[in-house]
Design an enzyme around this catalytic site. Structure first.
Site, PDB file in Angstrom:
ATOM      1  N   PHE A  34      30.445  33.547  38.870  1.00 54.85           N
ATOM      2  CA  PHE A  34      30.867  33.271  37.500  1.00 54.85           C
ATOM      3  C   PHE A  34      31.330  34.564  36.845  1.00 54.85           C
ATOM      4  CE2 PHE A  34      27.984  29.851  38.540  1.00 54.85           C
ATOM      5  CZ  PHE A  34      28.586  28.738  37.965  1.00 54.85           C
ATOM      6  N   THR A  58      27.861  30.594  43.779  1.00 50.12           N
ATOM      7  CA  THR A  58      29.067  30.539  42.954  1.00 50.12           C
ATOM      8  C   THR A  58      29.152  31.814  42.128  1.00 50.12           C
ATOM      9  OG1 THR A  58      29.128  28.137  42.821  1.00 50.12           O
ATOM     10  CG2 THR A  58      30.289  29.329  41.103  1.00 50.12           C
TER      11      THR A  58
END
Length: 306
Positions: A176, A174
């Protein structure tokens, strides 16, 4: 010490990313992405950390929409966090006893193989986040037997991890981002990314091609493009762009200026170092020196000196 808002509650992957890369920051958990960004906008926090995209699920649409609207914020950094899911239970619970599982829908999708293989009869219920799922299971009165969450959530809510790394893919990541109120931009590093949002002036054949051409003719490499509905009716969209380079680079500045002429509105979201530190590839004829020499040549032509 800076104070950073993040997508909460405690125990989210977002907090794990923040703890890893800003370990000394004061942390402010928020109920959703919008609340975290508003905390940065309002000065309640110095900045915010929120997820932008996942290598399996794709873009986090709430983040895209929140950045496109509201008071402007600038992305000042990005991080890539490997995503590993754990099966968390109240102490004493065994795998064979699990009948009801709670987790975020994205986690459910990414752990479907494990669920079908190890808990084929279990019912999976949706939660607002993986950390909220762990928080729910921690209650002795909870109707749920287990949560699929990051391991960090077990630390906060007193749960046991009875299975780790249960995602169907071991390479899930992921991305960020850290955002701040507009101010001085991070200096160019040679391995940068720029983000912006473009709103079409009108919908006509070739409109998207016109925007893409502004990048292509200047040798600017796109790394992500997402379309999102404006809410003004079917077929009306705006576009998120990520591309290599820094706004201080001549080719990037000219591409963005070209887009500004084409679009009804253009929102600059920031230029910042890439998390993977991959150097920007500069196509022959598109370096800053090339643009400077071309401008000098054109100046001589206009002055009648060449």
């Amino acid at each position: 010490m800076s104070k950073l808002a993040y997508l909460g509650p405690q125990g989210t992957f977002c907090e794990a990313a923040l703890r890893l890369l800003e370990p000394d920051a004061e942390r402010l958990p928020c109920a959703n992405v919008g609340a975290a960004l508003d905390a940065a906008r309002d000065g309640e926090a110095d900045g915010a950390v929120v997820p932008l995209e996942n290598s399996v699920e794709g873009a986090i649409t709430q983040t895209l929409d929140e950045l496109a609207g509201g008071r402007p914020l600038h992305i000042t950094g990005e991080w890539l966090l490997p995503v590993e899911f754990s099966l968390l239970v109240r102490p004493g619970t065994e795998l064979a006893q699990i009948k009801r599982v709670i987790t975020h829908p994205a986690a459910h999708t990414q752990c479907r193989g494990f669920i079908e293989r190890e808990m084929p009869g279990a019912v999976v219920i949706a939660a607002s986040s993986t950390a909220a799922a762990a928080q729910e299971v921690s209650s002795p009165e909870s109707p749920y037997d287990a949560a699929i969450s990051p391991a960090i959530a077990g630390e906060y809510y007193g749960l046991d991890e009875i299975a780790s790394d249960i995602g169907d893919r071991s390479d899930t990541v992921t991305r960020f981002i850290r955002v701040n109120r507009p101010g001085q931009l991070p200096a160019p590093t040679g391995a940068d990314r720029t983000s912006l949002v473009a709103f079409l002036r009108d919908d006509h054949p070739g409109a998207l091609l016109e925007m893409l051409s502004e990048f292509a003719v200047r040798g600017v490499n796109l790394t992500r493009i997402e379309s999102r509905p404006t809410g003004d009716g079917i077929g009306r969209y705006f576009f998120h762009f990520d591309f290599e380079g820094h706004i201080a680079d001549a080719r990037v500045g000219e591409a963005v200026s070209g887009l500004h002429r084409l679009c009804d509105d253009l929102r600059f979201l920031g230029s910042y170092p890439r998390a993977d530190r991959v150097p920007t590839q500069i196509k022959e004829g598109t370096g800053d020196t090339d643009f400077a020499e071309a401008a000098e040549w054109l100046g001589k032509i206009r002055a009648g000196l060449a």
